[in-house]
Design a protein around this motif. Structure first.
Motif, PDB file in Angstrom:
ATOM      1  N   ILE A 220       0.833  -1.209   0.000  1.00  0.00           N
ATOM      2  CA  ILE A 220       0.000   0.000   0.000  1.00  0.00           C
ATOM      3  C   ILE A 220       0.866   1.258   0.000  1.00  0.00           C
ATOM      4  N   ASP A 221       0.479   2.216  -0.837  1.00  0.00           N
ATOM      5  CA  ASP A 221       1.079   3.554  -0.866  1.00  0.00           C
ATOM      6  C   ASP A 221       0.003   4.570  -0.483  1.00  0.00           C
ATOM      7  N   LEU A 222       0.328   5.460   0.453  1.00  0.00           N
ATOM      8  CA  LEU A 222      -0.650   6.446   0.909  1.00  0.00           C
ATOM      9  C   LEU A 222       0.076   7.620   1.547  1.00  0.00           C
TER      10      LEU A 222
ATOM     11  N   ILE B 228      -8.625   6.270  -3.869  1.00  0.00           N
ATOM     12  CA  ILE B 228      -8.440   7.319  -2.867  1.00  0.00           C
ATOM     13  C   ILE B 228      -8.985   8.607  -3.460  1.00  0.00           C
TER      14      ILE B 228
ATOM     15  N   LEU C  16     -10.336   5.176   6.421  1.00  0.00           N
ATOM     16  CA  LEU C  16     -10.069   3.896   5.792  1.00  0.00           C
ATOM     17  C   LEU C  16     -11.357   3.085   5.872  1.00  0.00           C
TER      18      LEU C  16
ATOM     19  N   VAL D  16      -5.543  -1.042  -2.066  1.00  0.00           N
ATOM     20  CA  VAL D  16      -6.291   0.198  -2.226  1.00  0.00           C
ATOM     21  C   VAL D  16      -6.996   0.184  -3.575  1.00  0.00           C
TER      22      VAL D  16
ATOM     23  N   VAL E   4     -10.241   6.296   1.745  1.00  0.00           N
ATOM     24  CA  VAL E   4      -9.430   5.255   1.131  1.00  0.00           C
ATOM     25  C   VAL E   4     -10.267   3.977   1.147  1.00  0.00           C
TER      26      VAL E   4
END
Length: 358
Positions: free
Chosen positions: A22-24, A215, A34, A212, A205
């Motif tokens: 996951i990238d956030l 977003i 979330l 994911v 998200v």
């Protein structure tokens, strides 16, 4: 206040991977939710940010400082849990100030911090009470007050309203959002309730199976879902979906179902013969006269009045759909529907991904 950056985050339990890279990036002062179905990984992700779960891969940084190996107490975060986690033998004031006492903060400072938080939360009259003498909403305020007195850089909320009744949930979500705006503290909020996510968040998200899906700002996600999962997960009642094939009739493009239903695809550049899924929000199906342009015959199965609106369940051809109507609907077995301008969402049936207009 702080930024939170998550990069290629992975969580494994033995050989099983439950969080998949996951990238956030969460902005300073942002309120982000979330959301996803049970088992999607939202609470696991929150606990990894808190330091309560080990990280199997990737990094978590708070204000540019990597915290992968930093103990939870040293991350400058505060967490509000679903079950309040109050000490039953301590008063409200002592519960709120307990973390400061553990840090050997002088008593006058604890009293001042607790008093300020109590004023914010409307708890001043209850500071001498024990938790058993409080309502559910008051207990949740105490849990929030315990987090506030620490003056953390990041608030973490793990489904804090799920134990409250429906009326109190509405009140508390308003209070939490107003409090977050007043304090300006970066907040990460886990919920399975899409209404909470839509009404409280700067961005949401959507998680599915540890990944994911999308977003974005709540209304952007609602208006332009990235794929079929998001389209059906966000919105209640869910988006109506109809499988069809793209067909041309002169200069016009239609989505044609196997039972002959034709839905206009004006503005889409889909190839002839492409298999697609047409999505229409229930509020974008309008009752019209049978001779109106674009009218579709609608067989009504069930009418559910909810007070301020009416949910009408029925069939377009063989396809089950639901309509949200802003007025009362008389008992009847049939009617005609038209799709509101711009009300069609189109998805590639094979990949489930959104198809944009040309």
């Amino acid at each position: 206040m702080a930024t939170v950056d998550i990069r290629r985050l992975v969580k494994r339990y033995g050989a099983e991977e439950v969080i998949h890279g996951i990238d956030l990036s969460i902005r300073d002062g942002e309120f982000i939710s979330l959301i996803g179905a049970s088992g999607c990984g939202k609470s696991t992700l929150l606990r990894m940010i808190a330091g309560l779960e080990d990280i199997s891969g990737g990094t978590i940084s708070i204000d540019g400082r990597e915290v992968n190996d930093v103990a939870p107490k040293n991350r400058d975060i505060a967490m509000v849990f679903q079950n309040y986690a109050l000490y039953p033998h301590l008063s409200v004031a002592d519960n709120m100030g307990f973390s400061l006492k553990l840090r050997d903060v002088p008593k006058p400072e604890i009293v001042r911090a607790v008093g300020e938080a109590a004023d914010l939360l409307g708890l001043t009259p209850y500071l001498k009470r024990m938790p058993k003498a409080l309502s559910g909403g008051q207990r949740q305020r105490v849990a929030m007050g315990r987090a506030i007195v620490r003056k953390p850089r990041v608030f973490l909320f793990d489904e804090p309203l799920s134990n409250l009744d429906a009326k109190l949930r509405v009140q508390m979500r308003t209070e939490i959002k107003a409090l977050q705006r007043r304090l300006g503290t970066t907040s990460i909020y886990v919920t399975h309730d899409q209404i909470e996510a839509m009404t409280m968040s700067d961005r949401i998200v959507i998680l599915n199976g540890g990944r994911v899906e999308q977003i974005g700002a709540p209304l952007d996600v609602y208006d332009r879902p990235a794929n079929l999962f998001v389209a059906t997960f966000i919105g209640s009642p869910a988006m109506n979906l109809i499988e069809a094939t793209a067909r041309r009739d002169g200069d016009r493009l239609f989505a044609e179902t196997d039972d002959g239903l034709r839905l206009p695809l004006d503005g889409y550049g889909v190839a002839e013969g492409a298999t697609v899924t047409v999505g229409v929000r229930p509020e974008h199906l309008n009752f019209v006269s049978s001779d109106a342009a674009g009218a579709l015959p609608f067989a009504i199965d069930l009418i559910e009045p909810t007070g301020h609106e009416t949910h009408v369940f029925g069939r377009l051809g063989r396809h089950q759909v639901v309509v949200i109507h802003s007025e009362r609907v008389a008992e009847t077995s049939s009617a005609s529907l038209a799709i509101a301008p711009g009300g069609i969402h189109l998805f590639d049936r094979a990949t489930g991904q959104r198809i944009e207009r040309s």
